[in-house]
Design an enzyme around this catalytic site. Structure first.
Site, mmCIF file in Angstrom:
data_model
loop_
_atom_site.group_PDB
_atom_site.id
_atom_site.type_symbol
_atom_site.label_atom_id
_atom_site.label_comp_id
_atom_site.label_asym_id
_atom_site.label_seq_id
_atom_site.Cartn_x
_atom_site.Cartn_y
_atom_site.Cartn_z
ATOM 1 N N HIS A 72 0.846 -1.198 0.000
ATOM 2 C CA HIS A 72 0.000 0.000 0.000
ATOM 3 C C HIS A 72 0.881 1.247 0.000
ATOM 4 O O HIS A 72 1.861 1.315 0.748
ATOM 5 C CB HIS A 72 -0.890 0.033 1.245
ATOM 6 N N TYR A 201 -8.530 5.233 8.556
ATOM 7 C CA TYR A 201 -8.568 5.553 9.984
ATOM 8 C C TYR A 201 -9.566 6.699 10.130
ATOM 9 O O TYR A 201 -9.411 7.733 9.489
ATOM 10 C CB TYR A 201 -7.207 6.050 10.479
ATOM 11 N N PRO A 293 -2.298 0.029 19.437
ATOM 12 C CA PRO A 293 -2.178 -0.436 18.051
ATOM 13 C C PRO A 293 -2.346 0.638 16.974
ATOM 14 O O PRO A 293 -2.095 0.355 15.803
ATOM 15 C CB PRO A 293 -3.300 -1.480 17.940
ATOM 16 N N LYS A 297 2.633 -0.345 15.115
ATOM 17 C CA LYS A 297 4.079 -0.440 15.328
ATOM 18 C C LYS A 297 4.546 -1.697 16.066
ATOM 19 O O LYS A 297 5.749 -1.988 16.090
ATOM 20 C CB LYS A 297 4.571 0.793 16.129
ATOM 21 N N TYR A 385 4.801 6.389 9.799
ATOM 22 C CA TYR A 385 3.999 5.198 9.515
ATOM 23 C C TYR A 385 4.801 4.157 8.732
ATOM 24 O O TYR A 385 4.782 2.966 9.057
ATOM 25 C CB TYR A 385 2.731 5.601 8.754
#
Ligand code: DHB
Length: 391
Positions: A72, A201, A293, A297, A385
């Site tokens: 992604h 998200y 979460p 990570k 990220y």
């Protein structure tokens, strides 16, 4: 029984460490309290940072990930009824993440270790570790009701938050930093097609939600819940209603539903134990630290720890030099704290802490507006990220 490195715990950290050591001719024994089947079927996280995926490829355990995982190049942040894409490729010079379940990584590592003669003792519960401040530490464990002992040069404590290794460090020799959050994540696994190409998200007045995936046929979704909730209280219809409400957009986006075949509740905690070493015991992964979460990570930090530990042990066995081993804790903790900060920040920005506080929601929406409209701010999400900013 004697080996060079006694590894307590057969999750991603312990198994990968054993593999990295094996590639350099260093012997280890992995002790794992659960059965192989249990390990291979427990569903956990699913996001691999760029560096994690690259490492797995470099060391020869990435073949199935490359075939079945999904790369992604961005995520969506959704709030106030609108979606905003964080374009990783554009913001980090082409980096990406790979969606591939932790249990799939575990399966690949177990198969590779066993094919090359690796010793993984399943159903073998470590009971205690001893003589950590001598040059021959020991791990006692139970297998088939019999007590056995491994003596080794070093012990790697990869046995998770509830394992026996961290408590073996005398209390006076460690400091623990903790934060708990007043919510959990309700997670579901769904048989059905994906709703989106990339992870979403979302922050909504009713709380956080996340749309993730495992494969074209299996989807993984989460929503913020009461940490004391019982999965039995959530019917399938109630779950879909809640997710649809939180993910709704002004232009009528629709969530694709499917058959829910697993429900679980994930607790949310930040935790760090310092230092990550005592004598000849080295802690790695969840034994040393837990992240909430939200930043995905957890497994990535475990992999980063054992990469540092493997390098240090390889140096020791090659030259007798303990410089890298001595620096292990300090080296790891820098990344650990950067990842803690990112995970805490993402958690704070994306969850409802107090639903009776509309001011807080407005400030969080303003922060999301900022991180999705300023290139500088969006870059901080992207580079953390994908893992590039963590050191
Ligand atoms: C998943 C888990 C996470 O914690 C996250 O931030 C994103 C995805 C997952 O399980 O797919």
């Amino acid at each position: 029984m004697r080996t060079q490195v006694g590894i307590v715990g057969g999750g991603p950290a312990g198994l990968l460490l054993s593999h990295l050591l094996h590639l350099e001719g260093i012997a280890s024994v992995v002790l794992e309290r659960r059965s192989r089947e249990d390990l291979e079927t427990t569903v956990r996280a699913g996001v691999l940072e760029y560096g994690t995926a690259e490492l797995l490829k470099e060391v020869g355990v990435g073949e199935r990930m490359e075939r079945e995982g999904s790369v992604h190049h961005g995520i969506e942040l959704r709030f106030d009824g609108l979606g905003h894409r964080i374009d990783f490729a554009d913001l980090t010079d082409g980096l990406s993440i790979t969606i591939y379940g932790q249990q799939e990584v575990v399966k690949d590592l177990i198969r590779t270790r066993l094919e090359t003669g690796g010793q993984i003792l399943f159903d073998s519960e470590a009971e205690s570790v001893h003589d950590l401040d001598t040059d021959s530490p020991k791990v006692r464990f139970l297998a088939d009701g019999e007590e056995e002992e491994i003596s080794c040069d070093y012990v790697a404590g990869c046995d998770g938050f509830l394992g026996v290794c961290r408590p073996a460090v005398p209390e006076r020799a460690r400091t623990e930093y903790t934060r708990t959050y007043p919510f959990g994540w309700f997670g579901i696994l769904v048989e059905g097609p994906p709703s989106t190409k990339e992870l979403i998200y979302t922050l909504h007045d009713r709380g956080f939600a996340l749309v993730s995936t495992r494969s074209p046929e299996i989807q993984r979704l989460y929503f913020q819940c009461d940490p004391h909730d019982d999965t039995e209280e959530w019917s399938d219809a109630r779950i879909w209603d809640e997710l649809s409400a939180r993910l709704a957009t002004r232009d009528g986006w629709e969530l694709t539903d499917g058959k829910i075949f697993q429900k679980d509740i994930v607790q949310m905690r930040s935790f760090v134990c310092e230092p990550m070493q005592y004598g000849r015991l080295f802690l790695a992964g969840d034994a040393a630290h837990i992240v909430p979460p939200t930043g995905a990570k957890g497994m990535n930090l475990a992999v980063a720890d054992v990469r540092v530990l493997a390098r240090a042990l390889i140096e020791f066995y090659g030259s007798g030099d303990t410089e890298l081993l001595d620096a292990y804790s300090e080296t790891c903790l820098r990344r650990v704290w950067r990842a803690q900060r990112f995970s805490w920040w993402m958690t704070s920005m994306l969850h409802r802490f107090d639903r009776s506080d509309p001011f807080q929601l407005k400030v969080q929406q303003a922060e999301l507006d900022y991180v999705t409209s300023s290139r500088a701010a969006a870059t901080t999400i992207a580079e953390n990220y994908v893992g590039a900013a963590l050191g």
